[in-house]
Scaffold this motif. Structure first.
Motif, PDB file in Angstrom:
ATOM      1  N   ILE A  24       0.845  -1.206   0.000  1.00 53.71           N
ATOM      2  CA  ILE A  24       0.000   0.000   0.000  1.00 53.71           C
ATOM      3  C   ILE A  24       0.874   1.248   0.000  1.00 53.71           C
ATOM      4  N   TRP A  25       1.890   1.241   0.846  1.00 58.35           N
ATOM      5  CA  TRP A  25       2.769   2.410   0.922  1.00 58.35           C
ATOM      6  C   TRP A  25       3.466   2.657  -0.417  1.00 58.35           C
ATOM      7  N   LEU A  26       3.951   1.578  -1.064  1.00 64.15           N
ATOM      8  CA  LEU A  26       4.638   1.732  -2.354  1.00 64.15           C
ATOM      9  C   LEU A  26       3.728   2.343  -3.412  1.00 64.15           C
ATOM     10  N   GLY A  27       2.442   2.088  -3.311  1.00 60.70           N
ATOM     11  CA  GLY A  27       1.504   2.711  -4.239  1.00 60.70           C
ATOM     12  C   GLY A  27       1.105   4.104  -3.799  1.00 60.70           C
ATOM     13  N   PHE A  28       0.852   4.269  -2.499  1.00 60.61           N
ATOM     14  CA  PHE A  28       0.306   5.529  -2.012  1.00 60.61           C
ATOM     15  C   PHE A  28       1.337   6.662  -2.012  1.00 60.61           C
ATOM     16  N   PHE A  29       2.568   6.388  -1.631  1.00 58.21           N
ATOM     17  CA  PHE A  29       3.564   7.460  -1.531  1.00 58.21           C
ATOM     18  C   PHE A  29       3.748   8.228  -2.841  1.00 58.21           C
ATOM     19  N   PRO A  30       4.031   7.559  -3.964  1.00 54.98           N
ATOM     20  CA  PRO A  30       4.230   8.343  -5.187  1.00 54.98           C
ATOM     21  C   PRO A  30       2.962   9.061  -5.669  1.00 54.98           C
ATOM     22  N   VAL A  31       1.809   8.436  -5.475  1.00 54.35           N
ATOM     23  CA  VAL A  31       0.563   9.083  -5.901  1.00 54.35           C
ATOM     24  C   VAL A  31       0.290  10.308  -5.039  1.00 54.35           C
ATOM     25  N   ASN A  32       0.486  10.187  -3.735  1.00 52.57           N
ATOM     26  CA  ASN A  32       0.284  11.315  -2.829  1.00 52.57           C
ATOM     27  C   ASN A  32       1.282  12.435  -3.116  1.00 52.57           C
ATOM     28  N   LEU A  33       2.533  12.065  -3.356  1.00 50.57           N
ATOM     29  CA  LEU A  33       3.561  13.049  -3.674  1.00 50.57           C
ATOM     30  C   LEU A  33       3.219  13.803  -4.968  1.00 50.57           C
ATOM     31  N   ALA A  34       2.827  13.052  -5.994  1.00 48.81           N
ATOM     32  CA  ALA A  34       2.467  13.681  -7.272  1.00 48.81           C
ATOM     33  C   ALA A  34       1.262  14.610  -7.108  1.00 48.81           C
ATOM     34  N   PHE A  35       0.271  14.187  -6.338  1.00 48.76           N
ATOM     35  CA  PHE A  35      -0.907  15.027  -6.112  1.00 48.76           C
ATOM     36  C   PHE A  35      -0.509  16.322  -5.402  1.00 48.76           C
ATOM     37  N   ASN A  36       0.347  16.207  -4.384  1.00 44.51           N
ATOM     38  CA  ASN A  36       0.758  17.410  -3.643  1.00 44.51           C
ATOM     39  C   ASN A  36       1.550  18.372  -4.518  1.00 44.51           C
ATOM     40  N   TYR A  37       2.423  17.845  -5.391  1.00 41.07           N
ATOM     41  CA  TYR A  37       3.137  18.720  -6.329  1.00 41.07           C
ATOM     42  C   TYR A  37       2.161  19.373  -7.306  1.00 41.07           C
ATOM     43  N   ALA A  38       1.171  18.624  -7.756  1.00 36.46           N
ATOM     44  CA  ALA A  38       0.213  19.159  -8.733  1.00 36.46           C
ATOM     45  C   ALA A  38      -0.701  20.212  -8.125  1.00 36.46           C
ATOM     46  N   ILE A  39      -1.106  20.030  -6.870  1.00 34.52           N
ATOM     47  CA  ILE A  39      -2.074  20.930  -6.245  1.00 34.52           C
ATOM     48  C   ILE A  39      -1.413  22.152  -5.601  1.00 34.52           C
ATOM     49  N   MET A  98      -6.374   5.086  -6.048  1.00 36.06           N
ATOM     50  CA  MET A  98      -5.682   3.965  -5.414  1.00 36.06           C
ATOM     51  C   MET A  98      -6.475   2.664  -5.564  1.00 36.06           C
ATOM     52  N   THR A  99      -7.774   2.731  -5.324  1.00 37.75           N
ATOM     53  CA  THR A  99      -8.612   1.530  -5.324  1.00 37.75           C
ATOM     54  C   THR A  99      -8.708   0.887  -6.695  1.00 37.75           C
ATOM     55  N   TYR A 100      -8.947   1.694  -7.716  1.00 38.71           N
ATOM     56  CA  TYR A 100      -9.224   1.135  -9.038  1.00 38.71           C
ATOM     57  C   TYR A 100      -8.013   1.084  -9.967  1.00 38.71           C
ATOM     58  N   GLY A 101      -6.971   1.814  -9.645  1.00 38.23           N
ATOM     59  CA  GLY A 101      -5.826   1.833 -10.539  1.00 38.23           C
ATOM     60  C   GLY A 101      -4.522   1.386  -9.915  1.00 38.23           C
ATOM     61  N   VAL A 102      -4.089   2.116  -8.906  1.00 38.31           N
ATOM     62  CA  VAL A 102      -2.732   1.924  -8.385  1.00 38.31           C
ATOM     63  C   VAL A 102      -2.565   0.606  -7.628  1.00 38.31           C
ATOM     64  N   LEU A 103      -3.416   0.317  -6.649  1.00 34.52           N
ATOM     65  CA  LEU A 103      -3.209  -0.897  -5.849  1.00 34.52           C
ATOM     66  C   LEU A 103      -3.370  -2.184  -6.652  1.00 34.52           C
ATOM     67  N   PRO A 104      -4.352  -2.296  -7.539  1.00 36.67           N
ATOM     68  CA  PRO A 104      -4.362  -3.515  -8.365  1.00 36.67           C
ATOM     69  C   PRO A 104      -3.080  -3.665  -9.189  1.00 36.67           C
ATOM     70  N   TRP A 105      -2.560  -2.558  -9.721  1.00 35.77           N
ATOM     71  CA  TRP A 105      -1.324  -2.602 -10.506  1.00 35.77           C
ATOM     72  C   TRP A 105      -0.135  -2.992  -9.617  1.00 35.77           C
ATOM     73  N   VAL A 106      -0.011  -2.358  -8.434  1.00 36.59           N
ATOM     74  CA  VAL A 106       1.098  -2.654  -7.525  1.00 36.59           C
ATOM     75  C   VAL A 106       1.084  -4.129  -7.128  1.00 36.59           C
ATOM     76  N   THR A 107      -0.087  -4.666  -6.794  1.00 39.06           N
ATOM     77  CA  THR A 107      -0.121  -6.060  -6.360  1.00 39.06           C
ATOM     78  C   THR A 107       0.181  -7.020  -7.506  1.00 39.06           C
TER      79      THR A 107
END
Length: 195
Positions: A136-151, A177-186
């Motif tokens: 979860i962390w491996l998926g969430f960290f980059p997505v959260n980081l990218a969102f914060n840079y974008a916003i 995360m639910t529909y894209g990132v976590l299924p891909w990470v797993t």
């Protein structure tokens, strides 16, 4: 496209009616097995003298599960259990635990009282919680980081109360995360998760 749905049921059964309950549960499995999209099931008792039974079953899609749940076969079967099922708790499992489902790793064979033969049930391995947390962390960290840079360049974003920024962030990132990132990470970590 809908993902597979796992249903977890905890039932309390009258201990005086164990043989009847056993036949009833297996009858439900046999009925579900004839329904489109049924992927398998399993059931266990907590112990020889326990009144608590656990059952899992899985369908290929929400639609398949809903058809089974609305079917006259299931309604009739449930009514047959009213005399000895004392309570029931049902959970649909389409969230985080589903991301970590491994392909079946084996099977067990259980008696089939209807035919006198046996039924084979798939066994699924789930990785330890710490591996789930790392995934979860491996998926969430980059997505959260990218969102914060974008916003960050949005005027007034840093003046909003922190609770409103957290609310906005989670509302935007949860579906990603639910529909894209976590299924891909797993999928990418499948080998590691299975060890």
């Amino acid at each position: 496209m809908s993902e597979p749905v796992t249903v977890s049921i905890r039932r309390e059964v009258d201990p005086e009616r164990i043989p009847e309950a056993t036949a009833w549960v297996q009858t439900g499995v046999n009925l579900a097995n004839r329904h489109p999209g049924f992927l398998g099931s399993g059931w266990v008792r907590e112990g020889a003298d326990s009144r608590v039974w656990h059952m899992l079953y899985r369908f290929a899609t929400d639609e398949d599960l809903e058809q089974w749940e609305r079917s006259p076969e299931r309604a009739g079967w449930l009514s047959m259990g009213e005399g000895f099922v004392l309570s029931e708790r049902v959970e649909r499992r389409t969230g985080i635990e589903g991301w970590f489902d491994e392909p079946t790793t084996g099977t067990i064979t259980i008696p089939d009282p209807d035919t006198g033969g046996t039924t084979t049930v798939a066994v699924v391995h789930t990785p330890p919680r710490w591996k789930q947390a790392v995934s979860i962390w491996l998926g969430f960290f980059p997505v959260n980081l990218a969102f914060n840079y974008a916003i960050a360049p949005v005027p007034g974003w840093d003046q909003l109360p922190i609770w409103l920024r957290a609310l906005t962030t989670t509302v935007v990132l949860t579906p990603i995360m639910t529909y894209g990132v976590l299924p891909w990470v797993t999928r990418m970590l499948r080998g590691w998760l299975g060890r």
